[in-house]
Scaffold this active site. Sequence first.
Site, PDB file in Angstrom:
ATOM      1  N   SER A  66       0.812  -1.218   0.000  1.00 41.35           N
ATOM      2  CA  SER A  66       0.000   0.000   0.000  1.00 41.35           C
ATOM      3  C   SER A  66       0.846   1.269   0.000  1.00 41.35           C
ATOM      4  CB  SER A  66      -0.921   0.020   1.227  1.00 41.35           C
ATOM      5  OG  SER A  66      -1.894  -0.968   1.118  1.00 41.35           O
ATOM      6  N   GLU A 111      -9.880   7.279   3.145  1.00 45.79           N
ATOM      7  CA  GLU A 111      -9.533   5.863   2.986  1.00 45.79           C
ATOM      8  C   GLU A 111     -10.335   4.930   3.893  1.00 45.79           C
ATOM      9  OE1 GLU A 111      -6.101   4.406   4.927  1.00 45.79           O
ATOM     10  OE2 GLU A 111      -5.823   2.716   3.565  1.00 45.79           O
ATOM     11  N   HIS A 142      -6.754  -9.254   5.028  1.00 48.52           N
ATOM     12  CA  HIS A 142      -5.500  -9.903   5.420  1.00 48.52           C
ATOM     13  C   HIS A 142      -5.762 -11.024   6.429  1.00 48.52           C
ATOM     14  CE1 HIS A 142      -2.115  -7.967   3.508  1.00 48.52           C
ATOM     15  NE2 HIS A 142      -2.609  -6.766   3.741  1.00 48.52           N
ATOM     16  N   ASP A 163      -5.958   0.568  -4.054  1.00 46.99           N
ATOM     17  CA  ASP A 163      -4.511   0.635  -4.272  1.00 46.99           C
ATOM     18  C   ASP A 163      -3.941  -0.704  -4.732  1.00 46.99           C
ATOM     19  OD1 ASP A 163      -5.168  -0.422  -1.823  1.00 46.99           O
ATOM     20  OD2 ASP A 163      -3.594   0.605  -0.712  1.00 46.99           O
ATOM     21  N   HIS A 164      -4.699  -1.775  -4.511  1.00 46.49           N
ATOM     22  CA  HIS A 164      -4.300  -3.129  -4.898  1.00 46.49           C
ATOM     23  C   HIS A 164      -5.449  -4.040  -4.513  1.00 46.49           C
ATOM     24  CE1 HIS A 164      -3.924  -4.317  -0.744  1.00 46.49           C
ATOM     25  NE2 HIS A 164      -3.357  -3.132  -0.538  1.00 46.49           N
TER      26      HIS A 164
END
Lengths: 665, 665
Positions: free
Chosen positions: B225, B439, B448, B489-490
Site C-alpha cells: 500500500s 480511505e 489480510h 490501491d491493490h
Amino acid sequence: MLSRLSVVAVYLAASLSTVSCQTFRRLGTCPALGCVLPPDQQDFLPGQQFDIRFEVHAPVNGSEAFNGGVPDEKFNVTIAKEGGRSKSIANFFHLEEPTIEKWTFSWFEDLFAQDAKTPSVVNVASKIYRRVALYEPGTYTVTLKYYSGKTTTASWAVRPLATQKKAKNIIFFIGDGMTTNMITAARLLAHKTINGKYQSLLQLDKFPVLGHQMSHSIDSFITDSANSASALYSGHKSTVNAMGVYADSSPDAFDDPKVETIVELVTRIWGSAWGAVSTAFLADATPIALTAHTRSRYQYGALIDQALHGVTNYSWTKIDGPDAYFGGGAEQFLPGSGSYLGKDYYAEFAKKGYTVSLNNTSLQAASNSSKALGVFCKSNLPVWLDRNIFPENLGKLGNDPSGAKAAAKDIPGLKEMTLKAIDVLHTRGGKKGFFLMSEAASIDKQMHSLDYDRALGDLLELDDTVRATVAKLKALGILDETLIVVSADHGHGFDVFGSADTKYLAEQDGNRKKRSAVGVYEASGLSQYTIENPGVSYNTGPNFPLNWDPRYVIAAGMGASPDHRESFGVNKTGPRVPAATIPGRGSSDYYASSTDNPEGFIVNGTLPVDQSQGVHSLTDVPVYAMGPCQETFGGTYSNIDIFYKMANCLGLAQPTNKTIGGNGK
Amino acid sequence: MLSRLSVVAVYLAASLSTVSCQTFRRLGTCPALGCVLPPDQQDFLPGQQFDIRFEVHAPVNGSEAFNGGVPDEKFNVTIAKEGGRSKSIANFFHLEEPTIEKWTFSWFEDLFAQDAKTPSVVNVASKIYRRVALYEPGTYTVTLKYYSGKTTTASWAVRPLATQKKAKNIIFFIGDGMTTNMITAARLLAHKTINGKYQSLLQLDKFPVLGHQMSHSIDSFITDSANSASALYSGHKSTVNAMGVYADSSPDAFDDPKVETIVELVTRIWGSAWGAVSTAFLADATPIALTAHTRSRYQYGALIDQALHGVTNYSWTKIDGPDAYFGGGAEQFLPGSGSYLGKDYYAEFAKKGYTVSLNNTSLQAASNSSKALGVFCKSNLPVWLDRNIFPENLGKLGNDPSGAKAAAKDIPGLKEMTLKAIDVLHTRGGKKGFFLMSEAASIDKQMHSLDYDRALGDLLELDDTVRATVAKLKALGILDETLIVVSADHGHGFDVFGSADTKYLAEQDGNRKKRSAVGVYEASGLSQYTIENPGVSYNTGPNFPLNWDPRYVIAAGMGASPDHRESFGVNKTGPRVPAATIPGRGSSDYYASSTDNPEGFIVNGTLPVDQSQGVHSLTDVPVYAMGPCQETFGGTYSNIDIFYKMANCLGLAQPTNKTIGGNGK
C-alpha cells in the site's frame, strides 16, 4: 411433440441425479404456492416473443404441506397495463384458453433432508399461454389468484428502446469464465514491463469503454454458463442449466416458457446473417444458448437440431440455421448415440446447403457465399497451449471429427475460425448486417481444472483474435459500423498472489517447506515469461509469452478447489487433472491426484469432496465495448442489460404490433 | 540532517530483517551495474519537482562480481531533450556538482543463498542532484557512462498536460485492497434481489464512468500500500515499502530521490486546502503517502512530523500541515516511543493552530475555519461491524487516544470523519478549492486476516460514505465542481464461490464431511443477509445487511492464505486471527489457530508458513469517477495515470519555469 419423446425419456432417466438442482427451494422463482413465469421484476424488449406459464403448487408433505396435496385447478389469471383495464390473459393476447396440465415433482428442504432421503413432494396444476408479445413500453401487472384468496403478482417492464439501427453488425466475444483478475495475469505473462511501464498492451486494454456486469442467476447468486449466456442473449435471467426459457417445475425439458433470443430477433426483424464460433463443442451452453430453449443444457443432440431447424414442438420464430457455425463437438454430428435421433448431422446441415469443413484447410477454402459448418474435433478444441507449445499432446487424442479413431489434425484456432466467420457473415449478411458470437470456451474449462497456464493461453488467444478482428473489419471497411463487445458470462475466483521458485520448490521436502518457494510483495519480482529463452521453441510472442516454463512462475490460486497438489509450473504433458478418486473409497470422493504435480505440496480443498474441479464464482465481470453505441456500455449493470444495449443498438424494438396478430400472437 | 539521525539508527537496527526486501534483485530498478533514478520509462508532470540519483555498483562476490568490488567514482552523467543538445546534469539544471557518496549493501541471489546465509555484497559510488524539474513536455534522455565504456540510459516523458483548472475540488476515496470481487459480494450482502433484479444498488454502481488501473510496483508485480499510494499521488511507481521516492540502495531511509506529490503540488500552485481521512492509524501508508518521502514506511513518528512540517532535511516544497486530518494512531501523537523524538504531537499540531479532537462529539463541534486534527484511538479504528453490530467488542480494547488505559469511546466512522473534513476544507479552501483523500483502510486489513464480514462491512461503510458525500456536496452547492474518484490501491484474491449451511457444517464430523455444507451453482441459493431477522438488532439497513448471521452464509475464500480453520460464518467476538504459532515450534511457523472457528474444517495454506495472514494480489482494481473530467477515467490504465488525470483536471502542469530558477532549481 412426438419428436421430443426420446429426449423427455432421457431427461426422466436422469432426474434422480438432477433433483439436487432444486436443493433448498421448491422452485427458485416461486416462494409462494402460486407461480407466474416470467416472474415478478422481469424486463422485456418491445415485441419480443415469449410464453407465460402459471403453476399452482400443493405440497403433499414437508414444511409447506397444503390443501391435502390437491392443487387448485380453478385459478384465475389477468394482466393490466399501468393505468389500463385488467383483462384475462386469454383475452388480452387473443388466445384460446389452454388446458390444465398436471404433474408431480419433489425436492429436498435442506442437506439434512437430503441425507435422510426425505423429499418433499408437490402436486402441480398449470396452464401455459404460448407465443405472446408486449409491444407498448410501460409496466404491466400480471395477477394469479388461487386457493380462494391467495394472490401472486408479477410486475413486468417493457423498456422503451430504439427501432432504428445504429450498428449494422455486432460481434460479441465471450471469454467464458473470464475475470479482471485473469486479464491482469494474462497481461503479465505476455507483455513486458520496464520499470513498471508496459511496453505493449492487450487489445482489451485499448478498448475505449469499460463496464461491469452482474452475472447472477434469477434464483441463485452463482450462475452456470447456460443461464448466463441466455441472459446475455435474451434479456431474461434464468436458472442453472436452463437456456431461452424460464425454468418451470415440470419434468419435460422442452415445455418450459420460452423467450426470444437476439438471433431469433435479428433474423426475424432485419433478416441479418448470424454465426457462432466456439472453442468448445458446439452444443455447449455458450454457443447453443443463441438458439436453445430448454430446461436442460445436457440435451446436446436435440439442441443442435434446434440450432438448425429452430423450435419444432411449438409454433415459434422460424430460424433457418446459422450462416457460420464453427467449433468442436463432432459427437452431435456423427450418427450415433450423441446425435439427435441418431441422425447424421453433417448430412442434415449439408442438405440445407451448408459447406461442411472438418479441418482448417477445408474451412479456409470454403465459399464465403454459402452457409458454413465447421466441426474440427470431438469434444472441445485442444487449447492454444497444446496446439502451439506442446503439440505432441495432440497426438494422444482420438478426437478426429470424421469419427476415425485418430487424432484430429489441422485444427483452426479461435482466430482462424472467427476471421473466416466474418468473411462468410459479411458476404451473406450484405446490407442486412450480421451478428456473430465468438467464444473462448477453455478459459473456463481450464480454470475448472486449475490449469492456469492453459486458461491464460486461451485468454491471450481471445485477445489476439479481437486484435485481428479489429484489423479485419478495418480491411473490409466495416469497422465503423460494427459494434464489438467483449465480455464474460461469469467468473472463477482466480488470482495471482506472488511468484514461485520452481527449482527451490522441487528440491524441498514436505508440504510446509515447499511453500517457502512462494515469494510475495517485493519478492514476487518481475514476470520471467516475457524474457526470451534461446533454444527453446516457446518464443511465440508478440502478444504471447516468450517462455512458458521459466524458473520463477506466477503463484496463483482459487478460494474454492478440490484437494490437489500445487507446484505452480506449466503442465507439459497435457491439461491438468487435479483431483481423483481412490480405489475402494467411493466414486464421488475426490482427493489430490497422485499423478498431478507430484513434486508439489498438498492443498486440501474447500469444496464438497464430490467436486473434482473448481467452480464458478460471484464476481462481476468486465465488459469492453468499441464502435457504434460504445458509450452505452460504461458503468455497472446486470448481464441482461447487455442484451438490451445490443438490441437498442440494432433497433430491434417493435413498439407497435406489426408482425403477429392481436396484442399477442 | 541531525534531526534524522535517530531515525537512521532505527533503520540500521532493523536492516538485518529488511535485507530480504531485495531478495532476488540487487536493486529492482537497476539490472545493470549503473543506475539512474528515476529510471528508464518514467513519466513526469511539467514542473513537478524531483531528485536524480546515480549509482555505480561494484559487486564484491556472487554471480555479478566486478572490478574487484571497486565502484567507478568517475562516472559521467548527461541529459538531452529530444532534438536538443546533451548537457551535463549540473549544467542543465544550474546546480553545483554534488559530492560522491559511498556505501555498501548486500542481497541474496535466491532462496538457496538465503538458506545458506551467503549474501552478495555490493560497493556503491553515487551522486544525487536534488530538487530539479522538467517543464517543457517531450522526451528526455539521461545517460550514465561508467567503467570506461558501460552506459545506462533512461528515457523520461514529460506529458503535455493542462494548466487550466477544470475541477475546483477533488475527493479521492481509496478502498484499501478493494476489488471488483469484493464490491460484488458487498452488494449481495446489503442489497436485495427479486428474481435476479436488484431492488437497490451500491452508490458505486451508480457512477457513470468505470475504469481499471494496474497496481503493480516499479520492480515487482505485487505491490504494497505504500508504493501504490505513492504512484496514485505522485505519478511515479516505486518499490515495496517506499513512498514519495525512488528507492536507492543506501541504508538511509530518508535520502532517496524524491518526487513531488499532488498535495505538495496543489498547495504550491493553487494554495488549495487539503485533508486526509482514514480508518487506519494516520501514519499508515495510504494517508501518510500524501506527504511522505521515505524508503521505509515503518518510520511512523518521523512521517507524522513530515505531514505537519514537510521535508526538513533537504530544501523541498513547503507544506504547512493538512487542513483536516482525521483517523487513528494515537501512538504517533502521544509523547513516547511511538512519536517522533518522543515529542507530544497533539501539542505540536495545537501549536500550529489546530483544533484537536479525540472523539466524535469534539470533532463535530470543532470550528470549520481552523485546521483540524482528529485522532480517535490508538492503532486502527475499530471496524464498522464492531462499532455497529458487536459494540461489546469495543470495550475489550485499551485504545483510548488520550493514552488512558481505557477503551476509546464515541469514535466517528468514515462517514462522520469525511463529512466533517468536507466542511473544514470547503470553508478553508474557499475559492482555492480543496483536495481530500478518504480511505476505508480495513477492507484491506480485515481481508489480510480472512475476516470477510468485517472487510465487507467496511466496504459498505465506504459506499455509504460516498453516497453521503454526494448528498453533502449537493447541499453545499459544489457537486458540479467537484471530481469524485473512488478506487483502490491493490487487491486481495478474494471471491465468493457459493453458500454454506452453518447449521449443517457445525453438526458434521471431520474436515471432509463438513465441506458438504457448501452449496455451489444453483445450490448457492439467494442471499439471506437481506432478510429481516425479527428480534435481532442486526437490522441496520438500508445499504447494510439486515442479518449478519443467517443460517446460509456466503462461502468465500482466497487462493493465498496461511493455514486456517473455515466455517464461513460471522466472527462475533472480534476480528478474526486465523493462524497462530504453536508453543515449541518456532515463532514464525504458523498453523491454523485452535481458537478461530473451532467448529470449522482445516484449510492448509498456500503461503510460506512464516506468513500469519493473507497477502495482496495482482488484479487490476476498479476506478469510479463522477464530476468534472469523469470522462477521462474510462478504460484501462496504470495507477500512475490516476495522478496525471487528477493533475490535468486541476491544471497543475507548469510547462514553463515560473517558480524556481533555471531549468531546474
